[in-house]
Design a protein around this motif. Structure first.
Motif, PDB file in Angstrom:
ATOM      1  N   ASP A  13     -17.696  11.859  -0.512  1.00 41.49           N
ATOM      2  CA  ASP A  13     -17.039  13.124  -0.184  1.00 41.49           C
ATOM      3  C   ASP A  13     -15.685  13.295  -0.883  1.00 41.49           C
ATOM      4  N   GLY A  14     -15.336  12.350  -1.772  1.00 41.23           N
ATOM      5  CA  GLY A  14     -14.087  12.452  -2.517  1.00 41.23           C
ATOM      6  C   GLY A  14     -12.906  11.773  -1.858  1.00 41.23           C
ATOM      7  N   THR A  15     -13.061  11.306  -0.615  1.00 41.83           N
ATOM      8  CA  THR A  15     -11.989  10.552   0.025  1.00 41.83           C
ATOM      9  C   THR A  15     -12.011   9.121  -0.512  1.00 41.83           C
ATOM     10  N   TRP A  16     -10.971   8.363  -0.168  1.00 41.67           N
ATOM     11  CA  TRP A  16     -10.856   6.994  -0.642  1.00 41.67           C
ATOM     12  C   TRP A  16     -10.816   6.028   0.532  1.00 41.67           C
ATOM     13  N   LEU A  17     -11.633   4.983   0.441  1.00 43.53           N
ATOM     14  CA  LEU A  17     -11.663   3.911   1.426  1.00 43.53           C
ATOM     15  C   LEU A  17     -10.761   2.783   0.951  1.00 43.53           C
ATOM     16  N   LEU A  18      -9.889   2.321   1.843  1.00 49.41           N
ATOM     17  CA  LEU A  18      -9.061   1.151   1.589  1.00 49.41           C
ATOM     18  C   LEU A  18      -9.507   0.056   2.539  1.00 49.41           C
ATOM     19  N   VAL A  24      -8.092 -18.960  13.718  1.00 46.90           N
ATOM     20  CA  VAL A  24      -7.851 -18.081  12.559  1.00 46.90           C
ATOM     21  C   VAL A  24      -9.200 -17.614  12.016  1.00 46.90           C
ATOM     22  N   ILE A  25      -9.280 -16.298  11.781  1.00 42.94           N
ATOM     23  CA  ILE A  25     -10.498 -15.700  11.238  1.00 42.94           C
ATOM     24  C   ILE A  25     -10.139 -14.767  10.075  1.00 42.94           C
ATOM     25  N   PRO A  26     -11.046 -14.585   9.124  1.00 42.75           N
ATOM     26  CA  PRO A  26     -10.824 -13.564   8.103  1.00 42.75           C
ATOM     27  C   PRO A  26     -11.145 -12.204   8.721  1.00 42.75           C
ATOM     28  N   TYR A  27     -10.257 -11.249   8.533  1.00 43.84           N
ATOM     29  CA  TYR A  27     -10.388  -9.953   9.198  1.00 43.84           C
ATOM     30  C   TYR A  27     -10.107  -8.845   8.201  1.00 43.84           C
ATOM     31  N   THR A  28     -10.929  -7.799   8.206  1.00 44.16           N
ATOM     32  CA  THR A  28     -10.782  -6.686   7.267  1.00 44.16           C
ATOM     33  C   THR A  28     -10.514  -5.389   8.016  1.00 44.16           C
ATOM     34  N   HIS A  29      -9.426  -4.714   7.655  1.00 43.94           N
ATOM     35  CA  HIS A  29      -9.068  -3.401   8.205  1.00 43.94           C
ATOM     36  C   HIS A  29      -9.649  -2.319   7.296  1.00 43.94           C
ATOM     37  N   TRP A  30     -10.061  -1.191   7.903  1.00 40.21           N
ATOM     38  CA  TRP A  30     -10.639  -0.063   7.188  1.00 40.21           C
ATOM     39  C   TRP A  30      -9.741   1.159   7.373  1.00 40.21           C
ATOM     40  N   ALA A  31      -9.505   1.900   6.272  1.00 42.73           N
ATOM     41  CA  ALA A  31      -8.727   3.135   6.354  1.00 42.73           C
ATOM     42  C   ALA A  31      -9.228   4.111   5.293  1.00 42.73           C
ATOM     43  N   TYR A  32      -9.141   5.396   5.614  1.00 44.74           N
ATOM     44  CA  TYR A  32      -9.596   6.454   4.706  1.00 44.74           C
ATOM     45  C   TYR A  32      -8.427   7.356   4.326  1.00 44.74           C
ATOM     46  N   GLY A  83      -0.583   9.082   5.150  1.00 44.56           N
ATOM     47  CA  GLY A  83      -1.514  10.176   5.402  1.00 44.56           C
ATOM     48  C   GLY A  83      -2.957   9.752   5.577  1.00 44.56           C
ATOM     49  N   GLY A  84      -3.180   8.460   5.830  1.00 43.78           N
ATOM     50  CA  GLY A  84      -4.530   7.952   5.999  1.00 43.78           C
ATOM     51  C   GLY A  84      -4.988   7.946   7.448  1.00 43.78           C
ATOM     52  N   ALA A  85      -6.270   7.714   7.629  1.00 43.24           N
ATOM     53  CA  ALA A  85      -6.872   7.602   8.960  1.00 43.24           C
ATOM     54  C   ALA A  85      -7.335   6.157   9.136  1.00 43.24           C
ATOM     55  N   TYR A  86      -6.751   5.454  10.093  1.00 40.13           N
ATOM     56  CA  TYR A  86      -7.108   4.057  10.363  1.00 40.13           C
ATOM     57  C   TYR A  86      -8.414   4.020  11.146  1.00 40.13           C
TER      58      TYR A  86
END
Length: 96
Positions: free
Chosen positions: A37-42, A3-11, A68-71
């Protein structure tokens, strides 16, 4: 089992869509950050069994696309040689 801590990124194009996506990722620690640029990072982090990573990627990507995000994939972030699930909490530079 590893088990590892893992972070996903999406815009996302706006805060509302990013926030709705974060709500659907209720079992993750989520952080939103507006980009220059006004986009949002999750960022969506949680501990995960490495054997489940391909399935988790597919699940998170489908939820991101639904709003509507980009993974942009994911990563394990290291701080002082130890993996951390939420690098934004630390306020320190990571060892990425």
């Amino acid at each position: 089992m590893t088990v590892i801590p893992y972070t996903h990124w999406a815009y996302f194009p706006d805060q509302d869509s990013a926030q709705h996506c974060a709500t659907d990722l209720a079992d993750f620690v989520t952080r939103l950050r507006e980009q220059e640029d006004g986009t949002w990072l999750l960022l969506a982090g949680r501990d995960v069994d490495t054997a489940e990573l391909p399935e988790r990627h597919g699940m998170v990507e489908a939820i991101v696309q639904r709003y509507g995000g980009a993974y942009d994939g994911g990563e394990v972030t290291y701080l002082h040689g130890k993996p951390v699930a939420d690098p934004l909490i630390t306020d320190e530079e990571s060892d990425r």
